[in-house]
Design a protein around this motif. Structure first.
Motif, PDB file in Angstrom:
ATOM      1  N   ASP A 365       0.854  -1.186   0.000  1.00  0.00           N
ATOM      2  CA  ASP A 365       0.000   0.000   0.000  1.00  0.00           C
ATOM      3  C   ASP A 365       0.891   1.238   0.000  1.00  0.00           C
ATOM      4  N   TYR A 368       0.405   3.604   2.910  1.00  0.00           N
ATOM      5  CA  TYR A 368       1.107   3.228   4.137  1.00  0.00           C
ATOM      6  C   TYR A 368       2.589   3.580   4.017  1.00  0.00           C
ATOM      7  N   HIS A 372       4.196   5.986   6.966  1.00  0.00           N
ATOM      8  CA  HIS A 372       4.751   5.126   8.008  1.00  0.00           C
ATOM      9  C   HIS A 372       5.279   5.971   9.173  1.00  0.00           C
ATOM     10  N   TYR A 551       7.462  -2.311   5.180  1.00  0.00           N
ATOM     11  CA  TYR A 551       6.495  -1.625   4.330  1.00  0.00           C
ATOM     12  C   TYR A 551       5.532  -2.559   3.598  1.00  0.00           C
ATOM     13  N   ARG A 554       1.029  -4.223   4.706  1.00  0.00           N
ATOM     14  CA  ARG A 554       0.388  -3.303   5.641  1.00  0.00           C
ATOM     15  C   ARG A 554      -0.418  -2.291   4.845  1.00  0.00           C
ATOM     16  N   ARG A 556      -2.903   1.121   5.094  1.00  0.00           N
ATOM     17  CA  ARG A 556      -3.294   2.234   5.950  1.00  0.00           C
ATOM     18  C   ARG A 556      -4.819   2.301   6.042  1.00  0.00           C
ATOM     19  N   VAL A 564      -4.026   0.679  10.920  1.00  0.00           N
ATOM     20  CA  VAL A 564      -3.292  -0.119   9.947  1.00  0.00           C
ATOM     21  C   VAL A 564      -3.846  -1.537   9.955  1.00  0.00           C
TER      22      VAL A 564
END
Length: 590
Positions: A365, A368, A372, A551, A554, A556, A564
């Motif tokens: 994503d 995300y 982060h 990363y 995951r 958002r 998350v």
């Protein structure tokens, strides 16, 4: 490249080739409706509540447009080649006889937005590519089998007072027995049951004589119950009765099944693309459907050996090898994709997480990635804003394939193909930038002098910071105050580029070196196997690097307590061969 119902199958072999050669595939959707957020009296909704809201919407609304961009890694020329496709999807079941009913609807707010951005609301119906979910395909096959089983039909109960129906049945019995006992019966292969007086109206077009549907059912029922050595064949206006022949009946049944399978496979349409992304077996694809003119849809002469060779090359790379998928703010997108192409959604977000991760082991994503460790303040991170920021990055090099040049000099925001194209470019450049920066986690949570600007952006509650574009901080270069000492073996990551200084301490979203999770990235059950083509220098981090432990997998979900959605390994087989369970039924047959 726009793809409609006429050009879909002619372009499918090339599309499968692009998917098979893709380093990753970026996706985006346009929808007929989105979730209506519930009213919560206290605090933020949980991830489970947001999932249920989205599940309800996915069960009510449809995917109108699907954007897909295949990104090929050209190591020889040190660049990434982008191949965007834009598909309109039709909610209509175009193939007749499948006995599948689909209810679709529009949300007024979503329709208003789509019209405002110039979306052609009629195009999905007039030009859309058809599709069937796995569950719909299974349902169509089951209903075909049920239709062929005449014994499953409920008998019509005739009451003694229904004298006309009883007289009709007596006449049918009499005609059948008369045919069977006739001296010429051996030479007569059939008898037709028509309405009384049908011969009078044989040439009178103004008064055609036909059996009603009710009368036809009575004929079928009578022969099935009283004459097991005979078979009924429904014709227009009458029923023909013939002698039972096992070989002939088996041939007829096989022909009907073949015809049903062909109609199901044609209606399957866009799901061939989904199954390719899943690494499924595509051998049931009829390549004759692809030998058509992409503009007119007419059958054309084609070298089928060449078609088969192209298909088998692509299929060998894709089968049992799910693609890495990239989306932007894609928690919602994947719920719609699951509901549209796989089947009913589970009731809990944990069960959905398990099933989704089994289907696609690696999902990225970009929202995300850009947010982060953003802290309590949600940074500005729309697709357009991030794309504008990343447009100043000159490396890694990206290039649009010549035959996919629609978006090269044209902005088409909120067209699914264009948004997937932007997402693909962001994924390449942002991941490269983040890995080169390498310092996104604070080593000492109490010493703010050592924090990098991304962490400061999330922790600082100063109104001046709140008013700033935090996304630009997220994407900026590390400050001179960030930590520069080398990481120890216990706390360091394995970067794609040797010498990068990565930290893991202090980040609760990153799996640590202790506990039940093995920190060795080589042991991660990511079934995707990249093509053996090397790597673009200073390009995207390798999918086997620890970068994607931070990363990857995951999504958002701002506005929820958890913020998350995390995909984790759930213990499927090392070869990833375990079949997906859909609605309590096993199998991944396509």
């Amino acid at each position: 490249m726009d793809v409609d119902k006429v050009s879909f199958y002619p372009l499918l072999p090339d599309l499968l080739t692009d998917i098979s050669q893709a380093h990753f595939v970026a996706i985006d959707l346009e929808l007929s409706g989105v979730p209506s957020k519930g009213v919560h009296s206290v605090g933020k909704p949980s991830l489970q509540q947001r999932y249920l809201e989205t599940k309800e919407a996915a069960e009510r609304y449809q995917i109108l447009q699907f954007g897909l961009t295949c990104v090929e890694q050209d190591v020889a020329n040190q660049k990434y080649i982008l191949k965007p496709y834009n598909f309109d999807l039709s909610p209509v079941i175009a193939e007749r006889g499948l006995d599948i009913e689909r209810i679709f609807s529009y949300q007024s707010g979503a329709a208003e937005f789509l019209l405002k951005v110039g979306f052609d609301m009629g195009r999905p119906f007039t030009h859309g590519v058809p599709y069937l979910s796995r569950v719909e395909s299974r349902e169509a096959r089951n209903k075909h089998v049920k239709r062929q089983d005449k014994s499953s039909l409920a008998d019509i109960q005739i009451k003694p007072t229904e004298v006309e129906s009883l007289a009709f049945l007596d006449r049918v019995r009499s005609e059948i027995r008369g045919w069977l006992t006739s001296p010429n019966a051996e030479g007569t292969s059939y008898v037709n049951i028509a309405p009384v007086g049908a011969e009078v109206f044989k040439n009178a077009s103004e008064s055609p004589a036909e059996l009603s549907r009710f009368e036809k059912r009575l004929v079928h029922q009578l022969v099935r119950a009283e004459f097991p050595d005979l078979v009924t064949v429904s014709k227009r206006g009458f029923v023909q009765i013939i002698r039972f022949d096992r070989e002939r009946e088996d041939q007829i049944a096989a022909g009907r099944k073949r015809d049903s399978d062909e109609r199901i496979n044609r209606q399957k349409g866009f799901r061939w693309v989904i199954e390719a992304l899943l690494g499924s077996d595509l051998h049931k694809l009829d390549l004759q459907e692809c030998a058509k003119d992409p503009l007119s849809g007419e059958q054309v002469f084609a070298d089928m050996d060449e078609y088969r060779a192209q298909f088998h090359r692509a299929h060998a790379l894709m089968q049992n090898n799910p693609r890495v998928l990239v989306g932007h703010n894609c928690f919602l997108d994947f719920i719609y994709i699951y509901r549209t192409f796989i089947g009913p959604l589970p009731d809990t977000v944990e069960e959905y997480q398990r099933k989704l991760h089994k289907l696609w082991p690696t999902i990225i994503d970009t929202k995300y990635m850009s947010t982060h460790n953003c802290g309590d303040i949600n940074p500005v991170s729309s697709l357009e804003q991030i794309a504008e920021q990343m447009s100043f990055e000159k490396t890694p090099r990206t290039e649009t394939a010549p035959e996919h040049s629609k978006y090269e000099d044209t902005e088409s925001f909120h067209e699914a193909g264009y948004d997937s194209y932007l997402t693909a470019g962001i994924a390449v450049r942002l991941s490269s930038k983040l890995e080169k920066a390498g310092q996104y986690v604070d080593l000492d949570a109490h010493d703010t002098t050592k924090l990098d600007p991304w962490t400061l952006a999330g922790r600082n509650q100063n109104p001046d910071y709140a008013a700033r574009d935090l996304a630009s901080l997220t994407l900026s270069e590390p400050s001179t105050t960030s930590i520069s000492r080398p990481a120890t073996a216990q706390e360091g990551f394995t970067p794609s580029t040797p010498g990068l200084d990565w930290k893991r301490n202090g980040d609760p979203t990153v799996v640590g070196t202790s506990g039940p999770h093995d920190p060795n990235p080589q042991k991660l059950k990511h079934r995707y196997t990249p093509l053996p083509a090397g790597r673009v220098k200073d390009g995207m981090p390798g999918f086997k690097s620890d970068f994607w432990r931070v990363y990857g997998n995951r999504m958002r979900v701002f506005g929820t307590e958890e913020a998350v959605f995390v995909l984790e390994d759930q213990g499927y087989g090392e070869d990833g061969s375990e079949e997906e369970m859909v609605g309590g039924q096993g199998g991944v047959g396509v």
